[in-house]
Design an enzyme around this catalytic site. Structure first.
Site, mmCIF file in Angstrom:
data_model
loop_
_atom_site.group_PDB
_atom_site.id
_atom_site.type_symbol
_atom_site.label_atom_id
_atom_site.label_comp_id
_atom_site.label_asym_id
_atom_site.label_seq_id
_atom_site.Cartn_x
_atom_site.Cartn_y
_atom_site.Cartn_z
ATOM 1 C CE1 TYR A 1 -3.095 2.817 0.523
ATOM 2 C CE2 TYR A 1 -4.165 1.618 2.532
ATOM 3 C CZ TYR A 1 -4.057 2.769 1.392
ATOM 4 O OH TYR A 1 -5.235 3.512 1.536
ATOM 5 C CB CYS A 2 0.886 4.200 0.161
ATOM 6 S SG CYS A 2 1.372 5.906 0.054
ATOM 7 C CB VAL A 3 5.650 4.761 0.835
ATOM 8 C CG1 VAL A 3 5.235 4.225 2.192
ATOM 9 C CG2 VAL A 3 7.159 4.614 0.906
#
Length: 576
Positions: free
Chosen positions: A309-311
């Site tokens: 998720y994301c980074v």
């Protein structure tokens, strides 16, 4: 002697008269100024941005709009009958007084008109670097939002009425709220007593089965008799707490995934402290590899499914490239990316925070080896200042309202600290220099990585309204990886677009089986499906392998050779 008539407030007629006088004076001055601007070239040279034709036209439009507002104020009957274009819905001005009271209606219209012209002025600027123009656009929008009349007690009719009604108690309560926020160094968005991790958040049953200096690994208890043979490990962003995917039970992606018959593991990252001053990106990649290997060993399986998720999705891409380079790609059966980027050339407004001045500021406030999470929270609030800053200034500082309970905003305010070295390299290597997308430009543990060699089956989810990882930026992943891929464009943004359980019956998502080169082409040929994309994902995951095993032995947290270190949600999620 002063008489009662001497102190009587001006009548509406008086107010209208003097308003007309001021308006006429402004009109006369502008007429003179515009005439001078239009004089012979030898008398007045053309100066771009001052008296060039385009600028003169914008000035004329501004004053024409200004005078129209004055005229409507002076002649309410004419204003009521005049056709006025409907303005977009703006919840800041939803109170009736903003439209029914002539004075506040004029204040509202004047503000919106000035804001519109200011933003249009920025868009009209020519001959400047695109990145500089983006900074000006962001700054102008922030200034416009900050100067809204709703943000000031004397120009907000709701605040005035509330102050009269409560005899100032609202202002004292608001002052109390503001001083509390100043004391904690962070803007409050929700009732801090309404939620607690382990009490009504992050409640999915499980055990901590592995712990390192960087993360805890949680294994969730199965709720079905059989589970998929290939387990799933989720890597959440360490910029926030993992329980965004395990909010209240009805919103929990983790609980839902367990109910679908998956052996689910979650990584819970440690919030940085001085002991993590030397932690860099390589350490997070190594942690992902360690989690994969730990699960393979605990369950005696050849491979695992992964979610980043994301980074953590960006990092997962690097992990896949590293495993490919080392000949170990088969350890990961599939990779799912929630709003993750690998190409940061179109990374949205966060790119505005990677200039030299911003990087120097980060260094100054990270002298202990970590960045206080409140700085990141403030940055994300600035990206949506109208909703996440000024809305609360009005409601909780000026109107003195109590904070409403909201689980998502509680999570948003539950900040985590970031290792300073990692954070600086993330901003410079990825956001500023965009090295990850260039084959061999970055190395992990001394191994050059090349994302174009990643063949792992991938499910790539983007949010249509994502302001942190714009959909265009996420889409680039489909043009870089070489394995089988499925791209899904979800309604809403970075959080709500992901945390959208089927039971909510909200939003929608788009899919397109055709091979296309751009996001625009994808959307043009896409099929829209109402509701959550989660069922689409689970169908895709089962296509990667539908074999199941009994949910016994090592598939139960603490079973097999796993050592139970504590109950979910663990210790790290509660650490400062």
């Amino acid at each position: 002697m002063t008489t009662q008539s001497d102190t009587a407030p001006p009548s509406l007629e008086d107010l209208q008269h003097w308003t007309w006088v001021m308006g006429r004076a402004q009109q006369m001055m502008m007429e003179q100024g515009l005439q001078a601007m239009k004089g012979p070239a030898e008398a007045m040279p053309v100066i771009p941005g001052f008296n060039d034709p385009a600028t003169v036209q914008r000035v004329q439009d501004f004053w024409a709009d200004s005078l129209t507002i004055w005229q409507r104020f002076l002649d309410p009957a004419q204003a009521a009958s005049a056709p006025v274009a409907a303005a977009p819905a703006d919840k800041r001005f939803k109170a009736a007084e903003w439209h029914e009271n002539p004075v506040f209606d004029m204040i509202r219209q004047s503000y919106l008109m000035i804001a519109d012209h200011m933003l249009r002025g920025v868009e009209a600027l020519e001959g400047i670097d695109p990145k500089e123009k983006d900074r000006l656009r962001f700054a102008a929008r922030g200034f416009v939002d900050a100067m809204s009349p709703t943000n000031f007690a004397l120009t907000n009719p709701e605040v005035i009425a509330k102050t009269v009604e409560t005899r100032g108690a609202n202002l004292l309560k608001g002052m109390q709220n503001m001083m509390a926020d100043i004391g904690r160094g962070q803007l409050t968005h929700t009732d801090s007593t309404a939620f607690e991790v382990g009490r009504n958040l992050a409640m999915t049953p499980g055990k901590v089965v592995h712990r390192t200096a960087l993360y805890e690994l949680i294994h969730y208890a199965p709720t079905t008799k059989k589970v998929l043979a290939t387990p799933l490990v989720i890597f959440p962003p360490w910029i926030n707490r993992f329980y965004i995917l395990d909010l209240t039970p009805e919103k929990s992606f983790i609980r839902w995934a367990v109910e679908q018959g998956i052996s689910v593991f979650m990584v819970s990252w440690k919030s940085a402290d001085a002991s993590m001053k030397d932690v860099v990106w390589d350490d997070y990649v190594a942690a992902q590899v360690d989690a994969v290997d730990t699960i393979r060993d605990l369950l005696d399986v050849p491979a695992v499914h992964t979610i980043g998720y994301c980074v953590a999705g960006t990092t997962l891409a690097a992990t896949l490239a590293l495993l490919e380079a080392k000949g170990e790609a088969e350890k990961v059966a599939s990779a799912t990316f929630f709003t993750a980027q690998i190409d940061f050339s179109n990374a949205g407004e966060l790119n505005l925070f990677v200039g030299d001045e911003q990087l120097r500021l980060i260094e100054q406030v990270s002298k202990d080896g970590f960045l206080d999470g409140r700085y990141m929270a403030a940055t994300f609030n600035l990206l949506r200042g109208r909703d996440l800053i000024w809305n609360y200034v009005t409601n909780n500082y000026l109107l003195g309202k109590d904070y409403a309970p909201f689980d998502l905003l509680h999570w948003n305010g539950d900040t985590t600290n970031l290792p300073a070295k990692w954070h600086k390299s993330y901003l410079t290597d990825l956001y500023r220099d965009n090295l990850l997308i260039r084959p061999g430009a970055l190395s992990v543990a001394g191994v050059p990585i090349d994302l174009t060699r990643v063949k792992t089956p991938s499910y790539i989810q983007a949010g249509r309204e994502d302001h942190i990882a714009p959909a265009d930026s996420v889409w680039t992943m489909t043009q870089v990886f070489t394995g089988p891929m499925r791209f899904v464009l979800a309604g809403s943004g970075h959080i709500a677009g992901v945390v959208n359980p089927p039971s909510a019956v909200k939003y929608q998502y788009w899919t397109n089986p055709d091979t296309v080169a751009t996001l625009d082409a994808f959307v043009a040929g896409a099929t829209e499906t109402k509701g959550s994309w989660w069922p689409d994902w689970i169908d895709w995951l089962r296509e990667r392998g539908a074999a199941t095993v009994a949910a016994t032995g090592a598939r139960v947290p603490g079973g097999g050779k796993a050592t139970v270190l504590g109950e979910a949600p663990g210790e790290y999620v509660r650490a400062p």
